[in-house]
Motif scaffolding. Sequence first.
Motif, PDB file in Angstrom:
ATOM      1  N   ASP A 167       0.817  -1.213   0.000  1.00 14.68           N
ATOM      2  CA  ASP A 167       0.000   0.000   0.000  1.00 14.68           C
ATOM      3  C   ASP A 167       0.855   1.270   0.000  1.00 14.68           C
ATOM      4  O   ASP A 167       0.531   2.237  -0.699  1.00 14.68           O
ATOM      5  CB  ASP A 167      -0.926   0.015   1.229  1.00 14.68           C
ATOM      6  N   LYS A 168       1.950   1.264   0.755  1.00 11.50           N
ATOM      7  CA  LYS A 168       2.738   2.479   0.924  1.00 11.50           C
ATOM      8  C   LYS A 168       3.927   2.575  -0.032  1.00 11.50           C
ATOM      9  O   LYS A 168       4.209   3.638  -0.585  1.00 11.50           O
ATOM     10  CB  LYS A 168       3.241   2.566   2.369  1.00 11.50           C
ATOM     11  N   ASP A 169       4.665   1.480  -0.220  1.00 11.74           N
ATOM     12  CA  ASP A 169       5.920   1.564  -0.964  1.00 11.74           C
ATOM     13  C   ASP A 169       5.755   1.977  -2.427  1.00 11.74           C
ATOM     14  O   ASP A 169       6.576   2.746  -2.952  1.00 11.74           O
ATOM     15  CB  ASP A 169       6.693   0.248  -0.850  1.00 11.74           C
ATOM     16  N   PRO A 170       4.710   1.520  -3.131  1.00  9.85           N
ATOM     17  CA  PRO A 170       4.567   1.969  -4.521  1.00  9.85           C
ATOM     18  C   PRO A 170       4.364   3.471  -4.678  1.00  9.85           C
ATOM     19  O   PRO A 170       4.609   4.016  -5.761  1.00  9.85           O
ATOM     20  CB  PRO A 170       3.329   1.196  -5.008  1.00  9.85           C
ATOM     21  N   LEU A 171       3.959   4.151  -3.625  1.00  7.81           N
ATOM     22  CA  LEU A 171       3.772   5.596  -3.712  1.00  7.81           C
ATOM     23  C   LEU A 171       5.095   6.329  -3.932  1.00  7.81           C
ATOM     24  O   LEU A 171       5.112   7.466  -4.400  1.00  7.81           O
ATOM     25  CB  LEU A 171       3.104   6.116  -2.429  1.00  7.81           C
ATOM     26  N   ASN A 172       6.196   5.646  -3.598  1.00  4.62           N
ATOM     27  CA  ASN A 172       7.518   6.266  -3.729  1.00  4.62           C
ATOM     28  C   ASN A 172       8.301   5.741  -4.927  1.00  4.62           C
ATOM     29  O   ASN A 172       9.501   6.011  -5.048  1.00  4.62           O
ATOM     30  CB  ASN A 172       8.327   6.032  -2.446  1.00  4.62           C
ATOM     31  N   TYR A 173       7.657   4.972  -5.811  1.00 10.80           N
ATOM     32  CA  TYR A 173       8.359   4.469  -6.993  1.00 10.80           C
ATOM     33  C   TYR A 173       8.855   5.624  -7.871  1.00 10.80           C
ATOM     34  O   TYR A 173       8.193   6.665  -7.986  1.00 10.80           O
ATOM     35  CB  TYR A 173       7.423   3.606  -7.841  1.00 10.80           C
TER      36      TYR A 173
END
Length: 574
Positions: free
Chosen positions: A497-503
């Motif tokens: 949920d959170k990590d893809p926001l920083n791709y």
Amino acid sequence: MKISVIFILQILGVLLLNNLLSCHGIKHYTFEVKEASFTRLCSTKNILTVNGTFPGPTLYVSKGETFIVDVYNKANESLTIHWHGVNMPRYPWSDGPEYITQCPIQPGHKFSQKVIISEEEGTLWWHAHSDYSRATVHGAIVIKPKKGTTYPFPKPHAEFPIILGEWWKQDIVQVFNDFRTNGGDPVPSDAYTINGQPGDLYPCSNTETTKFKVKHGKTYLLRIINAALEDILFFGIANHKLTIVGSDGSYLKPIQVDYITISPGQTMTVLLKANQPLGQYYMAAKAYTSVDPNFVQFNPTTTTAILQYEGNHIPITSSTPSLPSLPSFNDTNASTNLIRQFKSLSNDDHPIDLPLNITTSLFYTTSINTLPCGNGSTCVGPNQNRLSTSINNVSFRMPPRSNILEAYYNNDNYNESVYGEKFPDVPPLRFNFTGNDLPSFLLTPSVGTEVKVLEYGSTVEMVLQGTNLLGGAEHPIHLHGHSFYVVGWGFGNFDEDKDPLNYNLVDPPYQNTVVVPKNGWVTIRFNAKNPGVWFMHCHFERHVTWGMAMTFIVKNGNNADEKMLPPPPDMPKC
């Protein structure tokens, strides 16, 4: 009768193609694989070489070229040659991993390998892909810009391949056989090397130390390759900055650093300005490891070469050149500083083709495991078991006396004696992958030869998640047949949920090898537009030997230019 006619037509087609290649000035190289005597560290032994040299010859080609390498095996053991980072569009037949795309070249036999350079530009390399033979059978591939184009930086005055390697006093075949038999780790190397030489800090080595001569005020291109079998390495040059401009056959936005961290399988293209007072300066490399040295032995020594300025000069402050300041062997933050900074050029001359609409999502765990020793004996691994590794809890087993590519091409894909098609998209069990005191039942993987089949044109996102089983470790993962974009990474368990926001979906680096951090994760994306059979594995040689590998099959597309090319007539036989 039908099969024989098709086979004859294939042979005629390949012969016609080879004739056309010869008529159009295609470069031919000859590789003679043979033993040669070398002296290092006060002792002499025979090693496996190409053309009697260590490292082997550097191949110079241009972007978009195709060349032929006639590999003559004049050694006493079988082997294969892999063109690391060359994606070989539609032509997996020359890719090289034994029992994946070919059977090994037997002693006394020859295999003519067609190598197709397509999008790659910069620094790549070639190496043996059989057991531990790549310890001495390897060399650089230099891919120049195609005619009419140039580097995305001012043309350097000259360039040097710098190949980092390892040297064992013991016969390398014996090193391999011993750890395969006892079930434990291989003995660590006795030295690291720069272009085949250990350097001044090792016994009986200073007279042969590699030297690179430079002129003050000039800029040089260093093509750095980590050909070591088992170690991530720090590398630097005393009193000099390095500017990284490329990695894995692709250009990067320039990054100025004091040192680099480079994993086995990885390459870097680096600019060096010779702007220091005339004299001699050490370049040096040493290992990085996050594993407790009380648990796994490693080589703590440092290899050196000398950067020597031309011209009359007064020697610098001491008779011994100064060493670069390299991080401590276990400095994890230092080891990951580059992955944070790598970015593609992403401009009109060097555009990116990053998949944004993902059709295939994969979540793969990378683990160190154990297996029973077998035959009622005991091994030297934990609890007298045999060390093993896995991806998604499957420890890869090479097919016996066959290879996956030919089985697939000949429509034998349901022959379970060769491979199955049930490689899991996710691990069979979700747990706290990077937690401490993990249950012991998680240590034992399944064993098999399973592949993942991809439809042509699939857009793939793959999360590679390290686990803390047996303490965890880094894993330099290499994918054959496809380069990929590294869009994200981090420590701990991946948070969907959170990590893809920083791709990074703007200018991610385009790689063929990426390090999964210890107890961390990496996300990569690629377009599956290269039909064939393609290996993916850890580039620590002991880890792939233990089973940290899997295989993709990319199916043919609908159009003629989306289908695999036919095999050459001289494919090695098992």
